[in-house]
Design a protein around this motif. Structure first.
Motif, PDB file in Angstrom:
ATOM      1  N   ASP A  62      77.105 121.070  54.364  1.00 16.48           N
ATOM      2  CA  ASP A  62      76.081 120.636  53.397  1.00 16.48           C
ATOM      3  C   ASP A  62      75.103 121.763  53.115  1.00 16.48           C
ATOM      4  O   ASP A  62      73.966 121.534  52.721  1.00 16.48           O
ATOM      5  N   VAL A  63      75.546 123.006  53.325  1.00 14.32           N
ATOM      6  CA  VAL A  63      74.684 124.181  53.166  1.00 14.32           C
ATOM      7  C   VAL A  63      75.201 125.030  52.017  1.00 14.32           C
ATOM      8  O   VAL A  63      76.393 125.357  51.949  1.00 14.32           O
ATOM      9  N   ALA A  64      74.302 125.392  51.117  1.00 17.30           N
ATOM     10  CA  ALA A  64      74.621 126.309  50.026  1.00 17.30           C
ATOM     11  C   ALA A  64      73.884 127.622  50.262  1.00 17.30           C
ATOM     12  O   ALA A  64      72.712 127.631  50.660  1.00 17.30           O
ATOM     13  N   LEU A  65      74.567 128.734  50.011  1.00 16.52           N
ATOM     14  CA  LEU A  65      73.951 130.049  50.105  1.00 16.52           C
ATOM     15  C   LEU A  65      73.793 130.588  48.689  1.00 16.52           C
ATOM     16  O   LEU A  65      74.786 130.771  47.973  1.00 16.52           O
ATOM     17  N   ILE A  66      72.530 130.835  48.283  1.00 15.30           N
ATOM     18  CA  ILE A  66      72.230 131.376  46.955  1.00 15.30           C
ATOM     19  C   ILE A  66      71.786 132.821  47.134  1.00 15.30           C
ATOM     20  O   ILE A  66      70.867 133.108  47.922  1.00 15.30           O
ATOM     21  N   ASP A  67      72.444 133.734  46.459  1.00 14.79           N
ATOM     22  CA  ASP A  67      72.006 135.134  46.481  1.00 14.79           C
ATOM     23  C   ASP A  67      71.927 135.656  45.050  1.00 14.79           C
ATOM     24  O   ASP A  67      72.602 135.137  44.160  1.00 14.79           O
ATOM     25  N   TRP A  68      71.133 136.682  44.841  1.00 18.44           N
ATOM     26  CA  TRP A  68      70.876 137.144  43.481  1.00 18.44           C
ATOM     27  C   TRP A  68      70.547 138.625  43.465  1.00 18.44           C
ATOM     28  O   TRP A  68      70.301 139.254  44.504  1.00 18.44           O
ATOM     29  N   ALA A  69      70.536 139.149  42.252  1.00 23.65           N
ATOM     30  CA  ALA A  69      70.145 140.550  41.998  1.00 23.65           C
ATOM     31  C   ALA A  69      69.246 140.579  40.780  1.00 23.65           C
ATOM     32  O   ALA A  69      69.397 139.783  39.851  1.00 23.65           O
ATOM     33  N   ILE A  84      72.534 135.150  39.649  1.00 17.76           N
ATOM     34  CA  ILE A  84      72.684 134.521  40.964  1.00 17.76           C
ATOM     35  C   ILE A  84      74.124 134.076  41.169  1.00 17.76           C
ATOM     36  O   ILE A  84      74.897 133.911  40.220  1.00 17.76           O
ATOM     37  N   ASP A  85      74.449 133.873  42.435  1.00 22.79           N
ATOM     38  CA  ASP A  85      75.736 133.312  42.835  1.00 22.79           C
ATOM     39  C   ASP A  85      75.458 132.272  43.919  1.00 22.79           C
ATOM     40  O   ASP A  85      74.507 132.428  44.703  1.00 22.79           O
ATOM     41  N   ALA A  86      76.248 131.202  43.940  1.00 25.65           N
ATOM     42  CA  ALA A  86      76.078 130.132  44.942  1.00 25.65           C
ATOM     43  C   ALA A  86      77.429 129.830  45.573  1.00 25.65           C
ATOM     44  O   ALA A  86      78.441 129.757  44.874  1.00 25.65           O
ATOM     45  N   SER A  87      77.422 129.663  46.876  1.00 22.92           N
ATOM     46  CA  SER A  87      78.670 129.384  47.599  1.00 22.92           C
ATOM     47  C   SER A  87      78.375 128.458  48.768  1.00 22.92           C
ATOM     48  O   SER A  87      77.220 128.289  49.177  1.00 22.92           O
ATOM     49  N   ARG A  88      79.443 127.869  49.330  1.00 23.79           N
ATOM     50  CA  ARG A  88      79.298 126.992  50.502  1.00 23.79           C
ATOM     51  C   ARG A  88      80.548 127.076  51.351  1.00 23.79           C
ATOM     52  O   ARG A  88      81.640 127.397  50.870  1.00 23.79           O
ATOM     53  N   GLN A  89      80.397 126.764  52.615  1.00 22.40           N
ATOM     54  CA  GLN A  89      81.533 126.630  53.512  1.00 22.40           C
ATOM     55  C   GLN A  89      82.146 125.246  53.331  1.00 22.40           C
ATOM     56  O   GLN A  89      81.415 124.267  53.155  1.00 22.40           O
ATOM     57  N   PRO A  90      83.479 125.135  53.342  1.00 17.57           N
ATOM     58  CA  PRO A  90      84.097 123.797  53.196  1.00 17.57           C
ATOM     59  C   PRO A  90      83.545 122.830  54.237  1.00 17.57           C
ATOM     60  O   PRO A  90      83.360 123.189  55.398  1.00 17.57           O
ATOM     61  N   CYS A  91      83.293 121.625  53.792  1.00 13.56           N
ATOM     62  CA  CYS A  91      82.823 120.520  54.635  1.00 13.56           C
ATOM     63  C   CYS A  91      81.360 120.630  55.036  1.00 13.56           C
ATOM     64  O   CYS A  91      80.838 119.744  55.714  1.00 13.56           O
TER      65      CYS A  91
END
Length: 391
Positions: A14-21, A5-12
């Protein structure tokens, strides 16, 4: 293969996007994926809170959005695949920092000081340890209308250790007092701090030509990081460099300057006020703010003798002039027929009652003199002088 998995967010945000393979090559088909998270309980992210099930998605879905994370904390995420055999497989964990730009520990307007010609300089002192960029926004309103809203004037971006100073050249500091503040926004465009409010001094005055007194009055300066400890008054004469005249207590906002002992000047006196801060500046020096400069002019005081005695007492016709620009002086003396029989541009050179070395006949002769005051306004004086001859 395992799940990655990988996790990322936009600066400022409160949302995280988790994607995986994955996973691939395992017994049984994947029926669902469940997404899990833990929140760090300390700043070093060494102690974690209980695991939280964020949601479940069907097979064939490879991303999930976690909304509502607590800003300023750290989360770690993982995904669990549920197989048709009843088995499950876990992904790696991915840590995501929801840092939120912090506010400076303090933001102060050191001074709001009138510039020489027009405008106001606003100097800001703030937390020098602040490592994150913030926007410093200068706002102002008219001091005589306290209910009016603050208007945005200028802005700059800075970190700790950078000098923040604004020149508000649109301010009419010669005729109006303004109140300023500096609002601080982080890079998320959120207001995180507001400075003290600083109100500039507006200096005005009147000239009493009979008493030879210039009266000054000004509104109090507000607010230093400390408080106003005193006001220092400066005066310049004949367009010279302002010199300290007197220092008055912080409770005093008016002063009478008696100028009867300065009759040799042009009659123009320019003043400015310096408010002194009781607290030292960041470098230990005296913090201060200046008012506008206001100039007062006294009209020329001219005394002209009405008679001279050639060969006797008072043999030279010469006016005595105070509070005037004598570089513009001009005097003419006329015959009884209106002809110019004497002229001079030197106030120290008078008429001795002669023309081409010969004494004129006794009697009245006309004169006109011109002179300017310190502000450039011309004054003309005409009259008669009686010439007597001491035989």
């Amino acid at each position: 293969t395992t799940i990655w998995i990988d996790a990322s967010r936009q600066p400022c945000s409160d949302v995280a996007l988790i994607d995986w393979a994955g996973p691939y090559g395992l017994d049984g088909d994947v029926e669902t994926f469940s997404i899990h998270a833990q929140q760090a309980l300390d700043e070093t992210a060494t102690t974690w809170g209980p695991a939280e099930l964020l949601g479940t998605v069907p097979a064939g879905t490879y991303e999930f959005e976690h909304e509502g994370a607590q800003l300023g904390t750290v989360y770690r995420y993982w995904v669990e695949a549920h197989h048709s055999t009843g088995a499950s497989s876990l992904s790696n964990t991915e840590t995501l920092n929801f840092l939120y730009p912090g506010a400076p520990a303090y933001t102060n307007i050191l001074r709001a000081s009138a510039l020489d010609s027009a405008g106001v300089q606003v100097v800001v002192d703030f937390d020098e340890t602040m490592t994150e960029q913030h926007n410093f926004i200068l706002e102002r309103k008219r001091a005589d209308d306290p209910d009016s809203p603050f208007l945005r004037i200028d802005a700059m971006t800075a970190v700790g250790g950078v000098n923040v100073s604004f020149n508000d050249l649109g301010a009419h500091s010669q005729v109006m007092s303004y109140t300023y503040r500096v609002r601080v926004e982080n890079l998320c465009n959120d207001s995180v701090d507001v400075s003290n409010e600083a109100t500039t001094m507006l200096l005005d005055g009147t000239a009493d030509e009979e008493q030879l007194v210039n009266t000054l009055f000004w509104n109090p300066y507000a607010e230093f990081p400390g408080s106003v400890s005193a006001y220092r008054i400066y005066r310049s004469e004949n367009g010279g460099v302002p010199q300290p005249l007197v220092t008055v207590p912080a409770s005093v906002t008016a002063y009478e300057d008696e100028v009867d002992q300065t009759t040799s000047t042009s009659g123009e006196f320019c003043y400015l006020i310096e408010a002194l801060d009781s607290a030292p500046g960041p470098n230990g020096g005296v913090n201060y703010a200046l008012s506008n400069t206001t100039c007062l002019s006294l009209p020329p005081v001219i005394w002209v003798p009405n008679a001279i005695t050639v060969g006797g007492f008072n043999p030279v016709f010469k006016p005595v002039i105070s509070f005037a620009d004598l570089s513009t002086f001009r005097m003419e003396v006329y015959s009884r027929w209106g002809d110019v029989i004497f002229a001079t541009d030197d106030a120290d050179w008078g008429w001795d009652g002669t023309v081409d070395g010969a004494i004129v006949q006794e009697g009245a002769y006309g004169y006109t003199l011109w002179v300017q005051d310190g502000s450039g306004k011309q004054t003309m004086r005409s009259g008669l002088v009686n010439v007597l001859v001491d035989n």
